[in-house]
Every structure is written in structure tokens, then in C-alpha cells.
Design a protein around this motif. Structure first.
Motif, PDB file in Angstrom:
ATOM      1  N   VAL A  29      43.901  38.120  33.282  1.00  0.00           N
ATOM      2  CA  VAL A  29      43.569  38.921  35.425  1.00  0.00           C
ATOM      3  C   VAL A  29      44.101  37.606  36.475  1.00  0.00           C
ATOM      4  CG1 VAL A  29      41.435  39.253  34.075  1.00  0.00           C
ATOM      5  CG2 VAL A  29      41.634  36.951  34.901  1.00  0.00           C
ATOM      6  N   ASN A  30      44.890  36.988  35.904  1.00  0.00           N
ATOM      7  CA  ASN A  30      45.341  36.342  36.690  1.00  0.00           C
ATOM      8  C   ASN A  30      46.938  36.424  37.023  1.00  0.00           C
ATOM      9  OD1 ASN A  30      43.109  34.415  38.265  1.00  0.00           O
ATOM     10  ND2 ASN A  30      43.192  33.369  36.361  1.00  0.00           N
ATOM     11  N   PHE A  34      48.038  44.019  36.574  1.00  0.00           N
ATOM     12  CA  PHE A  34      47.448  45.190  37.305  1.00  0.00           C
ATOM     13  C   PHE A  34      46.037  44.617  37.619  1.00  0.00           C
ATOM     14  CE2 PHE A  34      45.572  43.000  33.068  1.00  0.00           C
ATOM     15  CZ  PHE A  34      45.131  42.522  33.287  1.00  0.00           C
ATOM     16  N   LYS A  35      45.719  45.711  39.041  1.00  0.00           N
ATOM     17  CA  LYS A  35      45.067  45.303  39.722  1.00  0.00           C
ATOM     18  C   LYS A  35      43.401  44.537  39.731  1.00  0.00           C
ATOM     19  CE  LYS A  35      46.327  49.541  42.341  1.00  0.00           C
ATOM     20  NZ  LYS A  35      46.010  50.562  43.191  1.00  0.00           N
ATOM     21  N   VAL A  36      42.920  43.790  40.455  1.00  0.00           N
ATOM     22  CA  VAL A  36      41.889  42.901  40.004  1.00  0.00           C
ATOM     23  C   VAL A  36      41.031  43.194  41.571  1.00  0.00           C
ATOM     24  CG1 VAL A  36      40.792  40.388  38.812  1.00  0.00           C
ATOM     25  CG2 VAL A  36      42.891  41.425  37.934  1.00  0.00           C
ATOM     26  N   ILE A  37      39.875  43.335  40.661  1.00  0.00           N
ATOM     27  CA  ILE A  37      39.233  42.883  42.399  1.00  0.00           C
ATOM     28  C   ILE A  37      38.316  41.562  41.776  1.00  0.00           C
ATOM     29  CG2 ILE A  37      37.111  44.221  43.681  1.00  0.00           C
ATOM     30  CD1 ILE A  37      37.946  46.634  42.589  1.00  0.00           C
ATOM     31  N   ARG A  38      38.206  40.735  43.452  1.00  0.00           N
ATOM     32  CA  ARG A  38      37.781  39.101  43.152  1.00  0.00           C
ATOM     33  C   ARG A  38      36.989  39.181  44.366  1.00  0.00           C
ATOM     34  NH1 ARG A  38      41.082  35.731  40.215  1.00  0.00           N
ATOM     35  NH2 ARG A  38      42.501  36.934  39.443  1.00  0.00           N
ATOM     36  N   VAL A  39      35.639  38.619  44.688  1.00  0.00           N
ATOM     37  CA  VAL A  39      35.081  38.774  45.417  1.00  0.00           C
ATOM     38  C   VAL A  39      34.419  37.327  45.093  1.00  0.00           C
ATOM     39  CG1 VAL A  39      33.272  38.982  47.066  1.00  0.00           C
ATOM     40  CG2 VAL A  39      34.871  40.352  46.106  1.00  0.00           C
ATOM     41  N   ARG A  41      33.490  34.609  42.603  1.00  0.00           N
ATOM     42  CA  ARG A  41      33.989  34.033  41.450  1.00  0.00           C
ATOM     43  C   ARG A  41      33.421  35.543  40.194  1.00  0.00           C
ATOM     44  NH1 ARG A  41      31.455  28.409  39.716  1.00  0.00           N
ATOM     45  NH2 ARG A  41      31.147  30.020  37.382  1.00  0.00           N
ATOM     46  N   LEU A  42      33.186  36.113  41.408  1.00  0.00           N
ATOM     47  CA  LEU A  42      33.372  37.635  40.350  1.00  0.00           C
ATOM     48  C   LEU A  42      34.658  37.934  40.445  1.00  0.00           C
ATOM     49  CD1 LEU A  42      31.904  40.087  39.947  1.00  0.00           C
ATOM     50  CD2 LEU A  42      31.583  41.068  41.924  1.00  0.00           C
ATOM     51  N   ILE A  43      35.231  38.327  39.014  1.00  0.00           N
ATOM     52  CA  ILE A  43      35.873  39.648  38.413  1.00  0.00           C
ATOM     53  C   ILE A  43      35.713  40.666  38.309  1.00  0.00           C
ATOM     54  CG2 ILE A  43      38.497  38.780  37.898  1.00  0.00           C
ATOM     55  CD1 ILE A  43      38.385  36.351  37.563  1.00  0.00           C
ATOM     56  N   LYS A  44      36.454  41.703  38.799  1.00  0.00           N
ATOM     57  CA  LYS A  44      36.000  42.954  38.116  1.00  0.00           C
ATOM     58  C   LYS A  44      37.663  43.630  38.056  1.00  0.00           C
ATOM     59  CE  LYS A  44      31.740  44.145  37.922  1.00  0.00           C
ATOM     60  NZ  LYS A  44      30.906  44.798  36.910  1.00  0.00           N
ATOM     61  N   VAL A  45      37.805  43.986  36.553  1.00  0.00           N
ATOM     62  CA  VAL A  45      38.935  44.783  36.767  1.00  0.00           C
ATOM     63  C   VAL A  45      38.674  46.751  37.037  1.00  0.00           C
ATOM     64  CG1 VAL A  45      41.501  45.184  34.694  1.00  0.00           C
ATOM     65  CG2 VAL A  45      40.151  43.191  34.761  1.00  0.00           C
ATOM     66  N   PRO A  46      39.607  46.961  37.178  1.00  0.00           N
ATOM     67  CA  PRO A  46      39.680  48.942  37.407  1.00  0.00           C
ATOM     68  C   PRO A  46      40.076  49.450  35.756  1.00  0.00           C
ATOM     69  CG  PRO A  46      40.171  48.147  39.629  1.00  0.00           C
ATOM     70  CD  PRO A  46      40.204  46.809  38.065  1.00  0.00           C
ATOM     71  N   LYS A  47      38.979  50.126  35.343  1.00  0.00           N
ATOM     72  CA  LYS A  47      40.158  50.854  33.584  1.00  0.00           C
ATOM     73  C   LYS A  47      40.927  51.560  34.655  1.00  0.00           C
ATOM     74  CE  LYS A  47      36.254  53.335  31.831  1.00  0.00           C
ATOM     75  NZ  LYS A  47      35.828  54.465  31.248  1.00  0.00           N
ATOM     76  N   LYS A  48      41.114  52.387  34.912  1.00  0.00           N
ATOM     77  CA  LYS A  48      41.745  52.728  34.817  1.00  0.00           C
ATOM     78  C   LYS A  48      43.651  51.783  35.512  1.00  0.00           C
ATOM     79  CE  LYS A  48      43.470  56.891  37.804  1.00  0.00           C
ATOM     80  NZ  LYS A  48      43.275  57.709  38.845  1.00  0.00           N
ATOM     81  N   VAL A  52      46.482  52.195  32.722  1.00  0.00           N
ATOM     82  CA  VAL A  52      47.624  52.307  33.372  1.00  0.00           C
ATOM     83  C   VAL A  52      49.129  50.912  32.629  1.00  0.00           C
ATOM     84  CG1 VAL A  52      49.640  52.327  35.097  1.00  0.00           C
ATOM     85  CG2 VAL A  52      47.593  53.802  35.273  1.00  0.00           C
ATOM     86  N   TRP A  53      48.036  49.827  32.923  1.00  0.00           N
ATOM     87  CA  TRP A  53      49.164  48.613  32.520  1.00  0.00           C
ATOM     88  C   TRP A  53      48.949  48.813  30.933  1.00  0.00           C
ATOM     89  CZ3 TRP A  53      46.965  45.057  29.068  1.00  0.00           C
ATOM     90  CH2 TRP A  53      47.297  43.526  28.768  1.00  0.00           C
ATOM     91  N   MET A  54      48.342  49.105  29.498  1.00  0.00           N
ATOM     92  CA  MET A  54      48.440  49.314  28.515  1.00  0.00           C
ATOM     93  C   MET A  54      50.008  50.095  27.825  1.00  0.00           C
ATOM     94  SD  MET A  54      44.402  48.922  27.134  1.00  0.00           S
ATOM     95  CE  MET A  54      44.496  49.315  25.424  1.00  0.00           C
ATOM     96  N   TYR A  55      49.174  51.443  28.310  1.00  0.00           N
ATOM     97  CA  TYR A  55      49.513  53.271  28.406  1.00  0.00           C
ATOM     98  C   TYR A  55      51.681  53.737  29.531  1.00  0.00           C
ATOM     99  CZ  TYR A  55      45.867  53.206  25.489  1.00  0.00           C
ATOM    100  OH  TYR A  55      44.671  53.425  24.497  1.00  0.00           O
ATOM    101  N   GLY A  56      51.697  52.317  30.340  1.00  0.00           N
ATOM    102  CA  GLY A  56      52.526  53.168  31.023  1.00  0.00           C
ATOM    103  C   GLY A  56      52.577  54.600  32.269  1.00  0.00           C
TER     104      GLY A  56
END
Length: 117
Positions: A29-30, A34-39, A41-48, A52-56
């Protein structure tokens, strides 16, 4: 893959989904891969973003054609129209945050997901 997870994954979800350790999940995540939402200490990774990172990039194009449901969007007065169930649930959860944290989070989300269009 990842059907059992919400639209936004936690670091623990990422760890379980990819079968990796906690340290490597945080390293990912660091990494900026891929995109990461940080607020705070909260870290969220959009599944989409993760898919895309996994499959291109082909994953995005292929699923964009198949996906016909209406997406959440911003309207000219600055309001956000939520139509996606996962978006609604996510915003309901953050509704309990203090006002300043909510405002910061909304700005980050709007910029990250480019909802201003």
C-alpha cells in the motif's frame, strides 16, 4: 476474485486476499503501485484499483463494457449523487466522523476517484 470483499479493502483484507503477510501488505500500500485512500491512520484500497493492478489495464476495459449499472457522480452544485450500494455504505460509515475529518476525507475521495467530472 475478491467478490467476497467490499468495494474498499482494508490492509487486513488485502493481506487475506493475496495470501501475504502484514508487513508486505503495508509495503504494497505504500509502494504507489495502485490507488490508496488515506485519512489519518485509515487506509482503504479500492477493489477496482487492486484488480487493475493485478490483471493490467485490460481488466478495466473488459469490465467497463460489461458493467451497465449507474455510477455515483457529482452534480454541478457540488452535491454527490450516490447510486452504488457500496458507495452508500462507505459514506454512511464515515458520516460518524467529526466534521473536519469528513471534509478532508471527501476532498481526498473526490480527487482520487475524479468524481468532479
Amino acid at each position: 476474485m475478491l467478490e467476497e470483499y467490499n468495494e474498499f479493502l482494508t490492509v487486513d483484507d488485502l493481506q487475506k486476499a493475496l495470501g501475504i503477510g502484514k508487513a508486505y501488505a503495508y509495503q504494497l500500500v505504500n509502494s504507489g503501485q495502485f490507488k490508496v485512500i488515506r485519512v489519518g491512520r485509515l487506509i482503504k484500497v479500492p477493489k477496482k484499483s487492486l484488480l487493475v493492478w493485478m490483471y493490467g489495464d485490460n481488466y478495466e476495459e473488459k469490465n467497463h463494457k460489461e458493467e451497465k449499472k449507474e455510477k455515483s457522480k457529482m452534480v454541478p452544485d457540488g452535491s454527490l449523487i450516490l447510486t452504488d450500494k457500496e458507495d452508500i455504505l462507505f459514506f454512511e460509515r464515515i458520516a460518524t466522523l467529526p466534521l473536519k475529518k469528513k471534509q478532508k476525507l471527501y476532498r481526498v475521495i473526490y480527487d482520487l476517484l475524479d468524481l468532479s467530472e
